[in-house]
Motif scaffolding. Structure first.
Motif, mmCIF file in Angstrom:
data_model
loop_
_atom_site.group_PDB
_atom_site.id
_atom_site.type_symbol
_atom_site.label_atom_id
_atom_site.label_comp_id
_atom_site.label_asym_id
_atom_site.label_seq_id
_atom_site.Cartn_x
_atom_site.Cartn_y
_atom_site.Cartn_z
ATOM 1 N N VAL A 175 16.268 71.041 14.985
ATOM 2 C CA VAL A 175 16.204 69.784 14.217
ATOM 3 C C VAL A 175 16.937 68.673 14.952
ATOM 4 N N ALA A 176 18.186 68.947 15.383
ATOM 5 C CA ALA A 176 18.986 67.906 16.032
ATOM 6 C C ALA A 176 18.404 67.489 17.376
ATOM 7 N N GLU A 177 17.987 68.477 18.188
ATOM 8 C CA GLU A 177 17.460 68.148 19.517
ATOM 9 C C GLU A 177 16.155 67.362 19.429
ATOM 10 N N GLU A 178 15.250 67.791 18.569
ATOM 11 C CA GLU A 178 13.977 67.063 18.466
ATOM 12 C C GLU A 178 14.164 65.683 17.859
ATOM 13 N N LEU A 179 15.072 65.574 16.883
ATOM 14 C CA LEU A 179 15.330 64.266 16.283
ATOM 15 C C LEU A 179 15.905 63.308 17.315
ATOM 16 N N PHE A 180 16.720 63.847 18.233
ATOM 17 C CA PHE A 180 17.286 62.977 19.274
ATOM 18 C C PHE A 180 16.267 62.667 20.362
ATOM 19 N N TRP A 181 15.699 63.713 21.007
ATOM 20 C CA TRP A 181 14.856 63.508 22.171
ATOM 21 C C TRP A 181 13.496 62.924 21.819
ATOM 22 N N ARG A 182 12.825 63.534 20.851
ATOM 23 C CA ARG A 182 11.485 63.085 20.494
ATOM 24 C C ARG A 182 11.487 62.098 19.328
ATOM 25 N N GLY A 183 12.676 61.815 18.779
ATOM 26 C CA GLY A 183 12.807 60.845 17.703
ATOM 27 C C GLY A 183 13.504 59.588 18.170
ATOM 28 N N TYR A 184 14.850 59.654 18.241
ATOM 29 C CA TYR A 184 15.641 58.479 18.585
ATOM 30 C C TYR A 184 15.326 57.939 19.978
ATOM 31 N N LEU A 185 15.381 58.813 20.993
ATOM 32 C CA LEU A 185 15.182 58.335 22.365
ATOM 33 C C LEU A 185 13.762 57.812 22.558
ATOM 34 N N TRP A 186 12.793 58.491 21.927
ATOM 35 C CA TRP A 186 11.397 58.053 21.988
ATOM 36 C C TRP A 186 11.279 56.645 21.403
ATOM 37 N N ALA A 187 11.910 56.423 20.234
ATOM 38 C CA ALA A 187 11.860 55.118 19.577
ATOM 39 C C ALA A 187 12.552 54.050 20.427
ATOM 40 N N ARG A 188 13.662 54.421 21.048
ATOM 41 C CA ARG A 188 14.404 53.476 21.892
ATOM 42 C C ARG A 188 13.543 52.986 23.051
ATOM 43 N N LEU A 189 12.801 53.908 23.664
ATOM 44 C CA LEU A 189 11.954 53.536 24.792
ATOM 45 C C LEU A 189 10.716 52.760 24.339
ATOM 46 N N GLN A 190 10.176 53.123 23.187
ATOM 47 C CA GLN A 190 9.029 52.357 22.654
ATOM 48 C C GLN A 190 9.428 50.923 22.355
ATOM 49 N N ALA A 191 10.656 50.752 21.827
ATOM 50 C CA ALA A 191 11.131 49.405 21.493
ATOM 51 C C ALA A 191 11.275 48.535 22.729
ATOM 52 N N ARG A 192 11.415 49.167 23.884
ATOM 53 C CA ARG A 192 11.509 48.433 25.140
ATOM 54 C C ARG A 192 10.149 48.262 25.803
ATOM 55 N N GLY A 193 9.099 48.603 25.084
ATOM 56 C CA GLY A 193 7.745 48.363 25.569
ATOM 57 C C GLY A 193 7.252 49.351 26.603
ATOM 58 N N ARG A 194 7.891 50.507 26.701
ATOM 59 C CA ARG A 194 7.456 51.505 27.679
ATOM 60 C C ARG A 194 6.197 52.208 27.180
ATOM 61 N N SER A 195 5.358 52.632 28.117
ATOM 62 C CA SER A 195 4.109 53.302 27.749
ATOM 63 C C SER A 195 4.390 54.723 27.264
ATOM 64 N N ASP A 196 3.508 55.242 26.406
ATOM 65 C CA ASP A 196 3.692 56.581 25.856
ATOM 66 C C ASP A 196 3.691 57.647 26.942
ATOM 67 N N GLY A 197 2.876 57.434 27.989
ATOM 68 C CA GLY A 197 2.832 58.405 29.070
ATOM 69 C C GLY A 197 4.165 58.510 29.787
ATOM 70 N N LEU A 198 4.775 57.362 30.097
ATOM 71 C CA LEU A 198 6.069 57.364 30.778
ATOM 72 C C LEU A 198 7.181 57.858 29.853
ATOM 73 N N ILE A 199 7.068 57.561 28.556
ATOM 74 C CA ILE A 199 8.056 58.063 27.593
ATOM 75 C C ILE A 199 7.996 59.581 27.535
ATOM 76 N N THR A 200 6.793 60.130 27.516
ATOM 77 C CA THR A 200 6.615 61.583 27.512
ATOM 78 C C THR A 200 7.267 62.200 28.739
ATOM 79 N N LEU A 201 7.037 61.594 29.890
ATOM 80 C CA LEU A 201 7.590 62.105 31.144
ATOM 81 C C LEU A 201 9.110 61.958 31.183
ATOM 82 N N CYS A 202 9.615 60.805 30.780
ATOM 83 C CA CYS A 202 11.043 60.523 30.824
ATOM 84 C C CYS A 202 11.835 61.460 29.911
ATOM 85 N N THR A 203 11.405 61.591 28.661
ATOM 86 C CA THR A 203 12.135 62.446 27.714
ATOM 87 C C THR A 203 12.098 63.903 28.144
ATOM 88 N N ALA A 204 10.990 64.325 28.738
ATOM 89 C CA ALA A 204 10.885 65.713 29.204
ATOM 90 C C ALA A 204 11.849 65.972 30.355
#
Length: 227
Positions: free
Chosen positions: A143-172
């Protein structure tokens, strides 16, 4: 030749963007995680010493130290993410293909089951220390890891206008890196794990399925290696 030049130029631009995402956009959250991890490990070491002094046995002392690390680390991460829950909610998008997300998750679980094939089943002990370890590994951690990596960090990068493909790669990549793999086999395993969960997040549009498959994977592993 023109198309090759455009392709190489686009690849170079994406690589530079990815580096900015890793070392600039994600710098503060990663530093935060490292600090929390150091504090949690320190407290876990003290707990292990205390339990050893109480003569509770090496197994219980080790479990107590691990649970302390997990509770301190993941509770802090969970709290930080819940404080930022609204941006996380806004980052969720309609699923692109639930079938693809389920297929990736099912394939990853199948790979883990095959990896454990032929190994003895350690079983699940029902002592208090073992149950606490299982709750930590199979519930709190996913719960904590997914909420952070695929939740918070994903949202942080989306808010900066990053593409979903690069967000997927970066978080991984970051997910695999912060687990500090100590061998090539461990690095490969963490990379496959990270890309699987990030792709499940990408195709499902949320963190529900990544949490489920993460928890299921952890359960499969501890069934064979024990706690």
């Amino acid at each position: 030749m023109h198309y090759l030049f455009r392709f190489l130029k686009g690849m170079a631009r994406n690589m530079l963007t990815l580096l900015r995402m890793i070392f600039i956009d994600c710098a503060v959250p990663i530093v935060f995680i490292v600090i929390v991890a150091v504090v949690a490990q320190t407290l876990g070491a003290f707990m292990g010493i205390i339990l050893t002094g109480e003569k509770l046995g090496p197994v219980v002392s080790k479990r107590g130290a691990s649970v302390t690390v997990g509770v301190v680390f993941y509770s802090t991460i969970l709290t930080a993410c819940l404080i930022r829950l609204q941006p996380i909610k806004q980052s969720f998008r309609p699923s692109r293909s639930m079938i693809a997300a389920l297929a990736i998750g099912g394939l990853w679980l199948a790979v883990n089951l095959l990896a454990q094939y032929g190994k003895p089943n350690a079983g699940l002990e029902l002592s208090i220390s073992a149950v606490l370890m299982m709750i930590d590994i199979c519930l709190l951690t996913p719960v904590a890891e997914e909420l952070f990596w695929r939740g918070y960090l994903w949202a942080r990068l989306q808010a900066r206008g990053r593409s979903d493909g690069l967000i997927t790669l970066c978080t991984a990549l970051l997910f695999a890196a912060v687990h500090w793999p100590n061998s090539l086999a461990a690095l490969t395993n963490y990379l496959f794990m990270a890309f699987s969960f990030s792709l499940i997040r990408y195709f499902s549009g949320g963190i529900g399925l990544p949490i489920f498959f993460h928890a299921a994977m952890n359960f499969i592993v501890i069934r064979h290696i024990g706690v």
